[in-house]
Enzyme design. Structure first.
Site, PDB file in Angstrom:
ATOM      1  N   CYS A  77       5.013  29.378   3.142  1.00 45.42           N
ATOM      2  CA  CYS A  77       5.620  28.979   4.412  1.00 45.42           C
ATOM      3  C   CYS A  77       6.823  29.856   4.730  1.00 45.42           C
ATOM      4  O   CYS A  77       7.765  29.939   3.947  1.00 45.42           O
ATOM      5  CB  CYS A  77       6.058  27.524   4.350  1.00 45.42           C
ATOM      6  SG  CYS A  77       6.661  26.928   5.924  1.00 45.42           S
ATOM      7  N   CYS A 164       3.944  25.335  10.762  1.00 40.24           N
ATOM      8  CA  CYS A 164       4.156  24.764   9.435  1.00 40.24           C
ATOM      9  C   CYS A 164       3.186  25.433   8.460  1.00 40.24           C
ATOM     10  O   CYS A 164       1.978  25.443   8.676  1.00 40.24           O
ATOM     11  CB  CYS A 164       3.890  23.262   9.511  1.00 40.24           C
ATOM     12  SG  CYS A 164       4.581  22.353   8.153  1.00 40.24           S
ATOM     13  N   GLN A 288       2.934   2.574   0.628  1.00 41.50           N
ATOM     14  CA  GLN A 288       3.181   3.798  -0.137  1.00 41.50           C
ATOM     15  C   GLN A 288       2.459   4.975   0.512  1.00 41.50           C
ATOM     16  O   GLN A 288       1.329   4.828   0.958  1.00 41.50           O
ATOM     17  CB  GLN A 288       2.690   3.626  -1.577  1.00 41.50           C
ATOM     18  CG  GLN A 288       3.405   2.527  -2.354  1.00 41.50           C
ATOM     19  CD  GLN A 288       4.808   2.913  -2.792  1.00 41.50           C
ATOM     20  OE1 GLN A 288       5.246   4.050  -2.605  1.00 41.50           O
ATOM     21  NE2 GLN A 288       5.535   1.961  -3.360  1.00 41.50           N
ATOM     22  N   TYR A 317      10.840  -7.406  -2.963  1.00 42.02           N
ATOM     23  CA  TYR A 317      10.639  -6.238  -2.092  1.00 42.02           C
ATOM     24  C   TYR A 317       9.141  -5.913  -2.062  1.00 42.02           C
ATOM     25  O   TYR A 317       8.729  -4.793  -2.362  1.00 42.02           O
ATOM     26  CB  TYR A 317      11.420  -5.016  -2.592  1.00 42.02           C
ATOM     27  CG  TYR A 317      12.879  -5.256  -2.895  1.00 42.02           C
ATOM     28  CD1 TYR A 317      13.846  -5.086  -1.910  1.00 42.02           C
ATOM     29  CD2 TYR A 317      13.291  -5.658  -4.170  1.00 42.02           C
ATOM     30  CE1 TYR A 317      15.187  -5.296  -2.187  1.00 42.02           C
ATOM     31  CE2 TYR A 317      14.628  -5.871  -4.447  1.00 42.02           C
ATOM     32  CZ  TYR A 317      15.577  -5.684  -3.461  1.00 42.02           C
ATOM     33  OH  TYR A 317      16.899  -5.883  -3.751  1.00 42.02           O
ATOM     34  N   GLU A 338       9.926 -10.397   0.935  1.00 42.90           N
ATOM     35  CA  GLU A 338      10.037  -9.143   1.683  1.00 42.90           C
ATOM     36  C   GLU A 338      10.789  -9.449   2.979  1.00 42.90           C
ATOM     37  O   GLU A 338      10.620 -10.504   3.566  1.00 42.90           O
ATOM     38  CB  GLU A 338       8.613  -8.632   1.966  1.00 42.90           C
ATOM     39  CG  GLU A 338       8.445  -7.683   3.123  1.00 42.90           C
ATOM     40  CD  GLU A 338       9.187  -6.356   2.946  1.00 42.90           C
ATOM     41  OE1 GLU A 338       9.138  -5.773   1.844  1.00 42.90           O
ATOM     42  OE2 GLU A 338       9.834  -5.932   3.927  1.00 42.90           O
ATOM     43  N   ASP A 386      10.937  -3.655  -6.496  1.00 46.87           N
ATOM     44  CA  ASP A 386      10.590  -2.329  -5.961  1.00 46.87           C
ATOM     45  C   ASP A 386      11.439  -2.088  -4.712  1.00 46.87           C
ATOM     46  O   ASP A 386      10.929  -2.072  -3.599  1.00 46.87           O
ATOM     47  CB  ASP A 386       9.089  -2.299  -5.626  1.00 46.87           C
ATOM     48  CG  ASP A 386       8.631  -0.935  -5.133  1.00 46.87           C
ATOM     49  OD1 ASP A 386       9.424   0.032  -5.173  1.00 46.87           O
ATOM     50  OD2 ASP A 386       7.469  -0.833  -4.695  1.00 46.87           O
ATOM     51  N   CYS A 413      12.402   4.358  -6.363  1.00 43.79           N
ATOM     52  CA  CYS A 413      12.216   5.676  -5.739  1.00 43.79           C
ATOM     53  C   CYS A 413      13.511   6.480  -5.800  1.00 43.79           C
ATOM     54  O   CYS A 413      13.629   7.509  -5.159  1.00 43.79           O
ATOM     55  CB  CYS A 413      11.723   5.525  -4.305  1.00 43.79           C
ATOM     56  SG  CYS A 413      12.790   4.518  -3.281  1.00 43.79           S
TER      57      CYS A 413
HETATM   58  N1  SAH Z   1       6.355  -2.999  -3.209  1.00 42.63           N
HETATM   59  C1  SAH Z   1       5.942  -2.531  -1.920  1.00 42.63           C
HETATM   60  C2  SAH Z   1       7.097  -2.118  -0.998  1.00 42.63           C
HETATM   61  C3  SAH Z   1       8.176  -1.274  -1.578  1.00 42.63           C
HETATM   62  S1  SAH Z   1       9.266  -0.513  -0.423  1.00 42.63           S
HETATM   63  C4  SAH Z   1       4.932  -1.421  -2.056  1.00 42.63           C
HETATM   64  O1  SAH Z   1       4.781  -0.828  -3.116  1.00 42.63           O
HETATM   65  O2  SAH Z   1       4.259  -1.126  -1.080  1.00 42.63           O
HETATM   66  C5  SAH Z   1      10.629  -1.555  -0.340  1.00 42.63           C
HETATM   67  C6  SAH Z   1      10.414  -2.756   0.547  1.00 42.63           C
HETATM   68  O3  SAH Z   1      11.623  -3.522   0.510  1.00 42.63           O
HETATM   69  C7  SAH Z   1      10.167  -2.459   2.023  1.00 42.63           C
HETATM   70  O4  SAH Z   1       8.990  -3.120   2.410  1.00 42.63           O
HETATM   71  C8  SAH Z   1      11.394  -3.038   2.734  1.00 42.63           C
HETATM   72  O5  SAH Z   1      11.086  -3.597   3.993  1.00 42.63           O
HETATM   73  C9  SAH Z   1      11.837  -4.107   1.776  1.00 42.63           C
HETATM   74  N2  SAH Z   1      13.245  -4.533   1.796  1.00 42.63           N
HETATM   75  C10 SAH Z   1      14.347  -3.791   2.053  1.00 42.63           C
HETATM   76  N3  SAH Z   1      15.464  -4.524   1.874  1.00 42.63           N
HETATM   77  C11 SAH Z   1      15.071  -5.759   1.481  1.00 42.63           C
HETATM   78  C12 SAH Z   1      15.756  -6.958   1.123  1.00 42.63           C
HETATM   79  N4  SAH Z   1      17.085  -7.020   1.126  1.00 42.63           N
HETATM   80  N5  SAH Z   1      15.023  -8.020   0.748  1.00 42.63           N
HETATM   81  C13 SAH Z   1      13.655  -7.956   0.730  1.00 42.63           C
HETATM   82  N6  SAH Z   1      12.967  -6.864   1.049  1.00 42.63           N
HETATM   83  C14 SAH Z   1      13.649  -5.768   1.431  1.00 42.63           C
END
Ligand code: SAH
Length: 456
Positions: A77, A164, A288, A317, A338, A386, A413
């Site tokens: 690139c 790109c 994801q 989460y 969530e 997560d 992450c």
């Molecule tokens: N475990 C899922 C999502 C992970 S990403 C997967 O693997 O697909 C993190 C997630 O946390 C997102 O969906 C986001 O909306 C949520 N989130 C962010 N802050 C939060 C909070 N204070 N309480 C609950 N969820 C939250």
């Protein structure tokens, strides 16, 4: 006065690089003073121009590489140095995996003070290209034409996707087709400065397992002109499209999606599968971005959870319930929490879609909902978290410590916030048994990890 800096602006110095930062810059030391230099790699010797001098560290620019790292590769690139998209293109994939493993280990040691934790080699991809199941790019007007693509580094100038050189998404050509369809139908690009114009972002999502495609057109305006023509043209140009959505975002903001989504054509969700489980995905739900590695990541989380069928598990989460439903197959009961309501709606639908009856989902901030659960007397054997990049709220970690699950599985992450949070859990009586990094984002500096903790 910047007394302790041994260099000044515009100096040319010859240095050796010893490390790579979490954002992909090489680190060299001049009399112990760190210089951060983009595109330099550990092991390289180079001439560097000093461009900024701060008190404890400075920044430089590569002038000439004198000794090249064996991990340096040619990249396809021409805009690599300007674009913020794929920061590690100049590093071989093997080299990327090694650098990411070190990044995780360093964060655990330096930020978390966790010495000697077992960090496994990163699980990488066989083909580290075209892995992303989602593209979201801004649309703008530059040099007399409508462009769509990623922003240049530290700017709001768009690098049109036509230029790109690498493809990280499953098919960038779809974005270009949509850009052209928008132009043909007279849809004006958004002007960020003036907050005028119509189309702000093009979002495309793929369900890899089923081939279904969702197109989201994000507008500043409440109406989208020429809808019927647009839909007709998109359906014709993109055979696998199953959902076309109009999302309205009237605010002056960097946030891409607005609160209102209207399905223009087809379904309001697309359906993907991870392993045996089906997932319906809404425009606003987190999902994801690397489906191949998501399976690897979830399998690892499941393995660390060590379920026998008797456990009560909390998935904090939980997004659209992906990990929860994976866990539910092997647990007695799973509670997911969530914050995004659409995602929770998807999670409940997804449980039904898969005939899973032992998973329950609540919308709200994990830190308060978990406290409610604790007060209701719910006892979790395993807690999976997560969180987003900023990590867990301290109050949530304290609730975990009060609930005393046998095991905590932390999916992260961001190694920095992972390390910070593991320290708190360790101080509260947990032991980090091992950490498995998984490369969800090849060619970029990002790295995902799963940590397994046990109550001592
Ligand atoms: N475990 C899922 C999502 C992970 S990403 C997967 O693997 O697909 C993190 C997630 O946390 C997102 O969906 C986001 O909306 C949520 N989130 C962010 N802050 C939060 C909070 N204070 N309480 C609950 N969820 C939250």
């Amino acid at each position: 006065m910047k007394k302790n800096a041994p260099v000044k602006k515009n100096d040319i110095v010859t240095v050796e690089f010893e490390d790579l930062t979490h954002d992909g810059s090489g680190v060299a030391k001049v009399d112990g003073y760190p210089l951060f230099v983009p595109f330099a790699l550990p092991g390289e010797k180079a001439k560097v121009r000093v461009i900024k001098v701060n008190k404890g560290y400075g920044f430089g620019r590569l002038e000439e590489i004198l000794e090249q790292s064996p991990d340096r590769v040619d990249y396809p690139c021409s805009l690599h140095k300007e674009c913020g998209g794929a920061q590690l293109l100049h590093l071989s994939y093997e080299g990327q995996l090694r650098a990411k493993e070190k990044q995780v280990r360093d964060a655990l040691e330096r930020i978390g003070g966790l010495k000697g934790v077992k960090v496994h080699p990163v699980m990488g991809m066989e083909n580290p290209w075209q892995y992303r199941n989602k593209v979201q790019v801004p649309v703008g007007f530059q040099n007399g034409r409508t462009v769509a693509g990623y922003y240049k580094k530290r700017s709001h100038e768009i690098v049109d996707m036509t230029n790109c050189g690498v493809e990280l998404s499953m098919d960038d050509s779809i974005v270009l087709k949509i850009r052209d369809i928008l132009v043909d139908n007279g849809i004006t690009p958004y002007d960020e400065k003036e907050h005028k114009g119509t189309i702000r972002h093009i979002v495309v999502r793929w369900a890899k397992a089923t081939g279904e495609i969702m197109v989201v057109l994000v507008t500043r305006t409440r109406t989208l002109p020429n809808q019927e023509e647009l839909v007709k043209d998109i359906v014709k140009a993109i055979p696998n499209v199953k959902s076309i959505v109009h999302n309205i975002n009237v605010k002056r903001t960097n946030v891409i999606l607005g609160d209102r989504s209207l399905t223009l054509w087809g379904k309001s969700t697309i359906t993907d599968m991870i392993g045996e489980i089906k997932f319906a995905i809404s425009p606003r739900s987190f999902y994801q971005v690397n489906p191949v590695q998501t399976k690897v990541l979830y399998d690892q989380a499941l393995q660390y959870a060590q379920l026998t069928g008797e456990e009560t598990v909390i998935d904090a989460y939980c997004g659209i319930g992906t990990i929860s439903l994976f866990l539910a197959q092997q647990a007695k009961k799973v509670y997911g929490v969530e914050i995004v309501e659409d995602a929770v709606r998807d999670a409940r639908e997804n449980a039904k879609l898969n005939n899973i009856t032992n998973a329950e989902f609540v919308a709200g901030p994990a830190e308060t909902v978990m406290l409610d659960w604790q007060n209701e007397g719910i006892k979790a054997d395993v807690i999976v978290v997560d969180p987003p990049r900023k990590g867990c709220e301290e109050s949530l970690l304290n609730t975990i410590l009060a609930m005393k699950p046998k095991r905590v599985v932390y999916v992260s992450c961001n190694p920095g916030t992972l390390a910070r949070d593991l320290r708190i859990l360790e101080d509260g009586g947990y032991k980090t048994v091992e950490v498995q990094p998984v490369d969800m984002f090849p060619q970029t500096t990002h790295i995902e990890s799963v940590a397994c903790l046990e109550l001592e």
